[in-house]
Design a protein around this motif. Structure first.
Motif, PDB file in Angstrom:
ATOM      1  N   ASP A 128       0.806  -1.232   0.000  1.00 26.75           N
ATOM      2  CA  ASP A 128       0.000   0.000   0.000  1.00 26.75           C
ATOM      3  C   ASP A 128       0.839   1.282   0.000  1.00 26.75           C
ATOM      4  OD1 ASP A 128       1.042  -0.146   2.551  1.00 26.75           O
ATOM      5  OD2 ASP A 128      -0.881  -0.439   3.564  1.00 26.75           O
ATOM      6  N   ARG A 129       2.156   1.155   0.111  1.00 28.97           N
ATOM      7  CA  ARG A 129       2.985   2.367   0.219  1.00 28.97           C
ATOM      8  C   ARG A 129       3.064   3.144  -1.086  1.00 28.97           C
ATOM      9  NH1 ARG A 129       7.494  -1.277   3.175  1.00 28.97           N
ATOM     10  NH2 ARG A 129       6.580  -1.338   5.269  1.00 28.97           N
ATOM     11  N   HIS A 130       2.692   2.485  -2.192  1.00 26.14           N
ATOM     12  CA  HIS A 130       2.721   3.193  -3.474  1.00 26.14           C
ATOM     13  C   HIS A 130       1.633   4.266  -3.539  1.00 26.14           C
ATOM     14  CE1 HIS A 130      -0.109  -0.119  -3.901  1.00 26.14           C
ATOM     15  NE2 HIS A 130      -0.703   0.547  -4.872  1.00 26.14           N
ATOM     16  N   HIS A 131       0.727   4.296  -2.571  1.00 23.03           N
ATOM     17  CA  HIS A 131      -0.290   5.349  -2.516  1.00 23.03           C
ATOM     18  C   HIS A 131       0.280   6.655  -1.973  1.00 23.03           C
ATOM     19  CE1 HIS A 131      -3.557   2.710  -3.630  1.00 23.03           C
ATOM     20  NE2 HIS A 131      -3.249   1.868  -2.664  1.00 23.03           N
ATOM     21  N   LEU A 132       1.506   6.627  -1.465  1.00 19.11           N
ATOM     22  CA  LEU A 132       2.105   7.828  -0.886  1.00 19.11           C
ATOM     23  C   LEU A 132       2.642   8.725  -1.998  1.00 19.11           C
ATOM     24  CD1 LEU A 132       3.980   6.074   2.046  1.00 19.11           C
ATOM     25  CD2 LEU A 132       1.936   7.502   2.229  1.00 19.11           C
ATOM     26  N   ALA A 133       2.049   9.899  -2.127  1.00 22.93           N
ATOM     27  CA  ALA A 133       2.397  10.795  -3.230  1.00 22.93           C
ATOM     28  C   ALA A 133       3.758  11.440  -3.057  1.00 22.93           C
ATOM     29  CB  ALA A 133       1.319  11.876  -3.374  1.00 22.93           C
ATOM     30  N   TYR A 134       4.357  11.387  -1.857  1.00 23.89           N
ATOM     31  CA  TYR A 134       5.670  12.005  -1.664  1.00 23.89           C
ATOM     32  C   TYR A 134       6.814  11.069  -2.066  1.00 23.89           C
ATOM     33  CZ  TYR A 134       5.203   9.619   2.888  1.00 23.89           C
ATOM     34  OH  TYR A 134       4.985   8.707   3.894  1.00 23.89           O
ATOM     35  N   LEU A 135       6.491   9.875  -2.555  1.00 24.17           N
ATOM     36  CA  LEU A 135       7.497   8.958  -3.070  1.00 24.17           C
ATOM     37  C   LEU A 135       7.551   9.048  -4.595  1.00 24.17           C
ATOM     38  CD1 LEU A 135       6.761   5.728  -0.978  1.00 24.17           C
ATOM     39  CD2 LEU A 135       8.426   7.530  -0.483  1.00 24.17           C
ATOM     40  N   ASN A 136       8.767   9.025  -5.161  1.00 25.44           N
ATOM     41  CA  ASN A 136       8.871   8.996  -6.612  1.00 25.44           C
ATOM     42  C   ASN A 136       8.697   7.564  -7.112  1.00 25.44           C
ATOM     43  OD1 ASN A 136      11.464   7.630  -6.544  1.00 25.44           O
ATOM     44  ND2 ASN A 136      12.408   9.618  -6.066  1.00 25.44           N
ATOM     45  N   GLY A 137       8.756   7.371  -8.427  1.00 27.11           N
ATOM     46  CA  GLY A 137       8.461   6.061  -8.993  1.00 27.11           C
ATOM     47  C   GLY A 137       9.385   4.961  -8.495  1.00 27.11           C
ATOM     48  N   CYS A 146       9.777  -4.396  -1.059  1.00 27.41           N
ATOM     49  CA  CYS A 146      10.016  -4.667   0.362  1.00 27.41           C
ATOM     50  C   CYS A 146       8.745  -5.133   1.058  1.00 27.41           C
ATOM     51  CB  CYS A 146      10.565  -3.421   1.057  1.00 27.41           C
ATOM     52  SG  CYS A 146      12.266  -3.021   0.625  1.00 27.41           S
ATOM     53  N   GLY A 147       7.620  -4.515   0.718  1.00 29.47           N
ATOM     54  CA  GLY A 147       6.357  -4.917   1.328  1.00 29.47           C
ATOM     55  C   GLY A 147       6.012  -6.355   1.004  1.00 29.47           C
ATOM     56  N   TYR A 148       6.248  -6.755  -0.244  1.00 24.51           N
ATOM     57  CA  TYR A 148       5.956  -8.135  -0.643  1.00 24.51           C
ATOM     58  C   TYR A 148       6.890  -9.121   0.048  1.00 24.51           C
ATOM     59  CZ  TYR A 148       5.810 -12.400  -3.393  1.00 24.51           C
ATOM     60  OH  TYR A 148       5.736 -13.715  -3.766  1.00 24.51           O
ATOM     61  N   CYS A 149       8.188  -8.875  -0.026  1.00 24.92           N
ATOM     62  CA  CYS A 149       9.166  -9.830   0.519  1.00 24.92           C
ATOM     63  C   CYS A 149       9.038  -9.963   2.034  1.00 24.92           C
ATOM     64  CB  CYS A 149      10.575  -9.401   0.145  1.00 24.92           C
ATOM     65  SG  CYS A 149      10.942  -9.529  -1.626  1.00 24.92           S
ATOM     66  N   ASN A 150       8.924  -8.861   2.740  1.00 21.01           N
ATOM     67  CA  ASN A 150       8.777  -8.942   4.191  1.00 21.01           C
ATOM     68  C   ASN A 150       7.432  -9.537   4.578  1.00 21.01           C
ATOM     69  OD1 ASN A 150      11.115  -7.558   5.827  1.00 21.01           O
ATOM     70  ND2 ASN A 150      10.855  -6.347   3.971  1.00 21.01           N
ATOM     71  N   GLY A 151       6.413  -9.266   3.775  1.00 24.94           N
ATOM     72  CA  GLY A 151       5.108  -9.862   4.030  1.00 24.94           C
ATOM     73  C   GLY A 151       5.135 -11.373   3.856  1.00 24.94           C
ATOM     74  N   VAL A 152       5.829 -11.839   2.812  1.00 30.10           N
ATOM     75  CA  VAL A 152       5.954 -13.278   2.589  1.00 30.10           C
ATOM     76  C   VAL A 152       6.662 -13.935   3.769  1.00 30.10           C
ATOM     77  CG1 VAL A 152       7.130 -15.041   1.205  1.00 30.10           C
ATOM     78  CG2 VAL A 152       5.844 -13.231   0.077  1.00 30.10           C
ATOM     79  N   LEU A 153       7.733 -13.303   4.252  1.00 34.33           N
ATOM     80  CA  LEU A 153       8.460 -13.864   5.383  1.00 34.33           C
ATOM     81  C   LEU A 153       7.588 -13.915   6.637  1.00 34.33           C
ATOM     82  CD1 LEU A 153      11.982 -12.228   4.965  1.00 34.33           C
ATOM     83  CD2 LEU A 153      11.328 -14.580   4.493  1.00 34.33           C
ATOM     84  N   ALA A 154       6.809 -12.858   6.881  1.00 34.65           N
ATOM     85  CA  ALA A 154       5.927 -12.851   8.046  1.00 34.65           C
ATOM     86  C   ALA A 154       4.856 -13.933   7.931  1.00 34.65           C
ATOM     87  CB  ALA A 154       5.275 -11.470   8.200  1.00 34.65           C
ATOM     88  N   TRP A 155       4.326 -14.098   6.732  1.00 38.13           N
ATOM     89  CA  TRP A 155       3.300 -15.124   6.493  1.00 38.13           C
ATOM     90  C   TRP A 155       3.874 -16.524   6.656  1.00 38.13           C
ATOM     91  CZ3 TRP A 155       2.961 -18.054   1.657  1.00 38.13           C
ATOM     92  CH2 TRP A 155       1.831 -18.873   1.595  1.00 38.13           C
ATOM     93  N   VAL A 156       5.043 -16.753   6.064  1.00 37.32           N
ATOM     94  CA  VAL A 156       5.697 -18.055   6.177  1.00 37.32           C
ATOM     95  C   VAL A 156       6.054 -18.355   7.629  1.00 37.32           C
ATOM     96  CG1 VAL A 156       7.784 -19.348   5.580  1.00 37.32           C
ATOM     97  CG2 VAL A 156       6.567 -18.074   3.811  1.00 37.32           C
TER      98      VAL A 156
END
Length: 213
Positions: A128-137, A146-156
């Motif tokens: 969901d961090r891509h919704h932050l307008a103060y971040l560039n592409g 990072c959100g996906y990889c850390n999320g996978v580790l937390a889920w596993v």
């Protein structure tokens, strides 16, 4: 008559179990307090969640756009050695996706047999961090990764924790720095007399109330 698992005396001290349950209850209370604090911060930073989607107020989005660092400016400020490490970071997407796939298959095939509730991926993988307008592409891409990889580790980790609670709920002889949340209810190391009863208790708890352990 030799002792069998059916007639082995239960050496588990009820008081010890009660203390552990009390500590776990405190942890859950602290988690609830943290969620309440996060709700306050959402109001302070002027965004809300609608069906899992982040929605910022218009004024907040305008303010965020002004804070965005343009991509070229961002790249010029990045050290060359940092750029050279990028392939090593992004190459990890292959094992992460494979891990995601294999654990998905494992959980789908085995947890119903063991009577363990499945761990929802959506509870651990949040992008969901891509919704932050103060971040560039590029920053948004990094945050998605990072959100996906850390999320996978937390889920596993939760899948593995429930598996361990079913098959081998025994504490280690030495302490662990950051054990999973089911570990506190495991049988003490060396408690042979209490193992069978502790194993049955752990399997029952993980099958009926995995989110409360």
């Amino acid at each position: 008559m030799p002792e069998t698992p059916e007639n082995t005396p239960d050496t588990t001290d009820p008081q010890d179990v009660s203390v552990i349950d009390t500590i776990l209850a405190r942890i859950r209370a602290l988690q609830s307090e943290m969620e309440a604090e996060l709700s306050k911060r959402r109001e302070a930073f002027r965004y809300r969640l609608e069906r899992g989607r982040v929605v910022f107020e218009d004024e907040a989005r305008r303010r965020h756009r002004k804070l965005r660092v343009r991509l070229w400016t961002f790249l010029k400020a990045t050290r060359p050695m940092v750029v050279l490490t990028a392939p090593f970071i992004y190459a990890l997407i292959v094992p992460f996706v494979l891990l995601d796939l294999f654990v998905t298959v494992y959980q789908a095939a085995c947890f119903p047999v063991y009577g363990i509730p499945k761990v929802p991926r959506r509870d651990h993988i949040r992008i969901d961090r891509h919704h932050l307008a103060y971040l560039n592409g590029l920053q948004k891409l990094n945050c998605i990764y990072c959100g996906y990889c850390n999320g996978v580790l937390a889920w596993v980790r939760e899948v593995a924790g429930r598996t361990e609670a079913y098959w081998c709920p025994i504490k280690h002889a030495g302490g662990l720095k950051d054990p999973h949340r089911h570990y506190a209810g495991f049988v003490d190391f060396g408690d042979g007399e209490g193992f069978d009863e502790g194993l049955a208790r752990s399997r029952k708890k993980i099958g009926e109330r995995p989110d409360e352990t």
